[in-house]
Structures are given as structure tokens and as C-alpha cells.
Write an enzyme that holds these catalytic residues in place. Structure first.
Site, PDB file in Angstrom:
ATOM      1  N   GLU B  23       0.848  -1.187   0.000  1.00  0.00           N
ATOM      2  CA  GLU B  23       0.000   0.000   0.000  1.00  0.00           C
ATOM      3  C   GLU B  23       0.889   1.244   0.000  1.00  0.00           C
ATOM      4  O   GLU B  23       1.912   1.287   0.674  1.00  0.00           O
ATOM      5  CB  GLU B  23      -0.905   0.016   1.247  1.00  0.00           C
ATOM      6  CG  GLU B  23      -1.890  -1.139   1.283  1.00  0.00           C
ATOM      7  CD  GLU B  23      -2.956  -0.986   2.370  1.00  0.00           C
ATOM      8  OE1 GLU B  23      -3.107   0.129   2.905  1.00  0.00           O
ATOM      9  OE2 GLU B  23      -3.631  -1.991   2.667  1.00  0.00           O
ATOM     10  N   HIS B  82      -4.268   6.545   0.616  1.00  0.00           N
ATOM     11  CA  HIS B  82      -3.575   5.261   0.644  1.00  0.00           C
ATOM     12  C   HIS B  82      -4.184   4.379  -0.422  1.00  0.00           C
ATOM     13  O   HIS B  82      -5.198   4.733  -1.033  1.00  0.00           O
ATOM     14  CB  HIS B  82      -3.618   4.608   2.033  1.00  0.00           C
ATOM     15  CG  HIS B  82      -4.939   4.026   2.442  1.00  0.00           C
ATOM     16  ND1 HIS B  82      -6.014   4.804   2.838  1.00  0.00           N
ATOM     17  CD2 HIS B  82      -5.372   2.740   2.525  1.00  0.00           C
ATOM     18  CE1 HIS B  82      -7.026   4.029   3.174  1.00  0.00           C
ATOM     19  NE2 HIS B  82      -6.671   2.763   2.976  1.00  0.00           N
ATOM     20  N   HIS B  84      -5.412   0.447  -1.906  1.00  0.00           N
ATOM     21  CA  HIS B  84      -5.825  -0.933  -1.674  1.00  0.00           C
ATOM     22  C   HIS B  84      -5.464  -1.702  -2.935  1.00  0.00           C
ATOM     23  O   HIS B  84      -6.286  -1.778  -3.861  1.00  0.00           O
ATOM     24  CB  HIS B  84      -7.330  -1.015  -1.401  1.00  0.00           C
ATOM     25  CG  HIS B  84      -7.759  -0.535  -0.047  1.00  0.00           C
ATOM     26  ND1 HIS B  84      -9.095  -0.432   0.324  1.00  0.00           N
ATOM     27  CD2 HIS B  84      -7.041  -0.157   1.043  1.00  0.00           C
ATOM     28  CE1 HIS B  84      -9.160  -0.002   1.573  1.00  0.00           C
ATOM     29  NE2 HIS B  84      -7.940   0.181   2.029  1.00  0.00           N
ATOM     30  N   ASP B  95      -9.415   0.743   8.519  1.00  0.00           N
ATOM     31  CA  ASP B  95      -9.479   2.188   8.239  1.00  0.00           C
ATOM     32  C   ASP B  95     -10.450   2.876   9.189  1.00  0.00           C
ATOM     33  O   ASP B  95     -10.167   3.957   9.711  1.00  0.00           O
ATOM     34  CB  ASP B  95      -9.920   2.432   6.793  1.00  0.00           C
ATOM     35  CG  ASP B  95      -8.878   2.013   5.773  1.00  0.00           C
ATOM     36  OD1 ASP B  95      -7.670   2.099   6.080  1.00  0.00           O
ATOM     37  OD2 ASP B  95      -9.264   1.604   4.657  1.00  0.00           O
TER      38      ASP B  95
END
Lengths: 68, 142
Positions: B23, B82, B84, B95
Site C-alpha cells: 500500500e 492510501h 488498496h 481504516d
């Protein structure tokens, strides 16, 4: 008094004597309504252990950015 | 709504692809508003999570430096990014558990489909609320 700047939010003045005997940075974090696990405490822009006794008069509380 | 400049949008996807299968993460700068924000700056950050393929975490000192650099440029911190790499196309349970920046945009770049997906959610303090992502060209009015 300790000046506590919550980065991106507000700055508060906290009297360490209101936090009990030998307050730690974790106690200071709780005093500004955060949990120690969700923030980092910075003194002079350097992280300090949250179990350390408060020994600075200006600290920054930085909310962490993390997830999955 | 979150408006992304075309260059930031392209940079988010490029960073996510470069870091996959890990990530990626970063900080967005621009103009922050309660209902509408615009980001025209992206600062890449290091992912210091112990398992960077399933988690992300910014180093606090680096995070603060990025935020100060954005503010020193006369901009606001708009939110955080960020990726995935393998989905899901929405904030994960982790999260939600670890979000702390109420009112800020949390952008997620998803790479598990044929085309990348860039979504954004505002953290209300209790839950993530999805917001529209608009991509503007450099010539578009701000």
C-alpha cells in the site's frame, strides 16, 4: 502550564497539577480527549514516549494517519 | 466533493502502481472546505506499517513535515491517500477503527479491477461518508 497543540485542531493550556502525581504524556493526551494509541506526542518535532513524565512546556499532539 | 487536479489524479495512480503489492500513502494539499475541497498537491509518504501489503502508517515526523510544507506553501491539508492494491473499493474495518482526522478526506486508490478506481470518504468522527471525486484539467476554473 503546558501548551498542547493538537495539530490541525486547537491549542489548549493544561495545568499538569490537575493530572495527578507525576503525569505522563499519555495523561496529557487524555486531557485533550484523545487516546494515546491514536496519536503521537512530539516535543521539538521529535516523538517522545507516552509513558515519560511530562517535562516540556510545549507539546504537539499529532493524530496518526494509518489504516488497512 | 473532492476536486483533484489532473496531475494529482495521475500521480496518485502512478504512486499506487509503483508501490504495489504494498500500500502507498501520502498527504494532499490544496483548499479544504466543509463540503467541497480541492487538491492540487500530493506529497508521497513512506509506509512504515509492519505489514505494508495489508496496512499503511505514516511516520509521525515525516507526516508533520509534509503537513508543514503544505501550510508553508499557503495551502491547507485536504486529506490523506492510501491504496488498496487488492481491494476493497471502500474503507476497510481497519481504516474505520484507526481514522482520527474528522472532516478530512481519506482517498483510496484501488487497483484490483481492469482500471484503477479513486474514491474519497470524509471521516465524520463516527463513520466514513463517501464524497464525489471530480477531476479537473489545469484549464478548469477553481
Amino acid at each position: 502550564m503546558v501548551t498542547v497543540e493538537v495539530v490541525g485542531e486547537e491549542t489548549r493550556e493544561i495545568d499538569p497539577e490537575t493530572l495527578g502525581t507525576d503525569p505522563t504524556y499519555a495523561d496529557l493526551v487524555r486531557a485533550v480527549d484523545y487516546s494515546p494509541h491514536e496519536v503521537s506526542v512530539l516535543v521539538d518535532d521529535q516523538p517522545v514516549p507516552e509513558d515519560r513524565a511530562v517535562d516540556a512546556d510545549y507539546v504537539r499532539v499529532l493524530r496518526l494517519i494509518k489504516g488497512g | 466533493m473532492l476536486e483533484l487536479s489532473r496531475s494529482v489524479y495521475d500521480e496518485l495512480i502512478a504512486h499506487a502502481r509503483e508501490r504495489a503489492p504494498e500500500e502507498c500513502c501520502g498527504v494532499l494539499g490544496g483548499r479544504q472546505g466543509a463540503d467541497r475541497s480541492r487538491a492540487d498537491r500530493h506529497r508521497r509518504a513512506s509506509n512504515i506499517a509492519s505489514d505494508p501489503e495489508t496496512a499503511y502508517e505514516l511516520d509521525p515526523e515525516e507526516q508533520l513535515a509534509h503537513m508543514q510544507a503544505i501550510e508553508d506553501a499557503g495551502q491547507d491539508v485536504v486529506g490523506f491517500v492510501h491504496s488498496h492494491p487488492a481491494g476493497p473499493p471502500r474503507p476497510s474495518r481497519t481504516d474505520e477503527r484507526q481514522a482520527t482526522w474528522t472532516g478530512y478526506s481519506y482517498v483510496i486508490v484501488v487497483l484490483d479491477g481492469a482500471e484503477p478506481f479513486v474514491g474519497s470518504w470524509r471521516w465524520t468522527g463516527e463513520r466514513f461518508q463517501q464524497e464525489t471525486v471530480a477531476i479537473q484539467s489545469a484549464e478548469s476554473p477553481t
